[in-house]
Design a protein around this motif. Sequence first.
Motif, PDB file in Angstrom:
ATOM      1  N   TYR A  19       2.901   3.734  -5.627  1.00  0.00           N
ATOM      2  CA  TYR A  19       2.769   2.751  -6.707  1.00  0.00           C
ATOM      3  C   TYR A  19       1.574   3.043  -7.491  1.00  0.00           C
ATOM      4  N   TYR A  45       0.914  -1.439   0.012  1.00  0.00           N
ATOM      5  CA  TYR A  45      -0.032  -0.193   0.106  1.00  0.00           C
ATOM      6  C   TYR A  45       0.847   1.155  -0.127  1.00  0.00           C
ATOM      7  N   ASN A 103      -0.199  12.797   0.683  1.00  0.00           N
ATOM      8  CA  ASN A 103       1.293  12.293   0.751  1.00  0.00           C
ATOM      9  C   ASN A 103       0.927  10.891   0.092  1.00  0.00           C
ATOM     10  N   GLY A 159      -5.252   8.585   1.228  1.00  0.00           N
ATOM     11  CA  GLY A 159      -4.512   7.596   2.219  1.00  0.00           C
ATOM     12  C   GLY A 159      -3.893   8.764   3.332  1.00  0.00           C
ATOM     13  N   GLN A 214       3.064   2.253   2.211  1.00  0.00           N
ATOM     14  CA  GLN A 214       2.936   3.069   3.698  1.00  0.00           C
ATOM     15  C   GLN A 214       4.145   3.756   3.926  1.00  0.00           C
ATOM     16  N   ASP A 227     -10.940   2.066  -1.595  1.00  0.00           N
ATOM     17  CA  ASP A 227      -9.676   2.352  -2.571  1.00  0.00           C
ATOM     18  C   ASP A 227     -10.040   3.767  -3.542  1.00  0.00           C
ATOM     19  N   ILE A 228      -9.071   4.523  -3.346  1.00  0.00           N
ATOM     20  CA  ILE A 228      -9.502   5.842  -4.123  1.00  0.00           C
ATOM     21  C   ILE A 228      -9.675   5.646  -5.713  1.00  0.00           C
ATOM     22  N   GLU A 286      -8.941   5.911   2.838  1.00  0.00           N
ATOM     23  CA  GLU A 286      -7.834   5.347   3.248  1.00  0.00           C
ATOM     24  C   GLU A 286      -8.186   3.487   2.820  1.00  0.00           C
ATOM     25  N   PHE A 327       5.057   6.881   6.461  1.00  0.00           N
ATOM     26  CA  PHE A 327       4.424   7.854   7.029  1.00  0.00           C
ATOM     27  C   PHE A 327       5.208   9.078   7.389  1.00  0.00           C
ATOM     28  N   LEU A 328       4.848  10.262   7.149  1.00  0.00           N
ATOM     29  CA  LEU A 328       5.536  11.536   7.459  1.00  0.00           C
ATOM     30  C   LEU A 328       5.778  11.858   8.764  1.00  0.00           C
TER      31      LEU A 328
END
Length: 286
Positions: free
Chosen positions: A129, A25, A125, A55, A27, A101-102, A76, A29-30
Amino acid sequence: MAALGTPSGTIDILKKYNFSFQKRYGQNFLVDTHILDKIVEASSITEKDCVLEIGPGIGTMTQYLARNAREVIAVEIDKMLIPILEDTLSEYHNVTIINEDILKLDIGQIVEERNGGKPIKVVANLPYYITTPIIMGLLENHVPAESITIMVQKEVADRMQTGPGTKDYGALSLAVQYYAKPEVITQVSPSCFMPKPKVGSTVIKLTVHEKPPVKVEDERHMFALIRASFNQRRKTLVNGLSNAPGLGLDKEKIVHALEAMGLKPTVRGETLTLDEFSILSNLLKK
Ligand code: SAM
């Protein structure tokens, strides 16, 4: 508990929920509050705005967005993140979390329902993929959006901004520049994420044009030409387009159109500007 946009705050919440990162996915994270501040500032969100976040992860940027916007819709895909988001966003009553799923969501319908069809602002963010399908989906489907402020892989940001005659120039450059004005906000190093991605990142803001910069009779036709030209990059435009299934163009017609534009029959697609693709499309449609 430490703030989410820091390494310790992120570790705390991940431990609390025993969360394991899903590589599939995208992932990352900031964990850098300076970058979060810059993204939110660049997106120029006000209390009038409805914001779509793609996301949200554990909700780090969502908190920043919720403090500034009227409403935030956060989509998300990972169901394991939903209880975490419900926890980290419990204080914010202007956030709606959608576990989807967007790429499967009808965003136009959400904009209609939540913002009366008026343009929203997109901030994300992005999972790397699927960066290109997300951006192309928003732009080509004319989702009402004023701006799209996104973190992407550095080389994707380079492709969005470049012009003819460079190796990065392609269908994404032309689509982004047809629909929007791209502007780099900041470069972001892998150390600003947890876990660290293998690539550098860039925050880029796409300010969507009210009217496209060129006049084209049939957008879909122009983008079909553009795709066909770059699918066969090494070939001349005449060969690339006449070979492309679905376009139904013969060589003579293409040569004719190029002549009318003052271009040689040996020209390659990668040298044409957006303006030239629009003229070519209009001529070939006739
Ligand atoms: N916004 C968070 C941050 O900045 O810390 C997380 C960003 S992370 C790069 C990308 C997020 O997108 C992850 O939470 C991932 O689960 C989510 N995601 C991946 N594919 C998705 C999809 N198809 N639809 C919606 N969300 C997706």
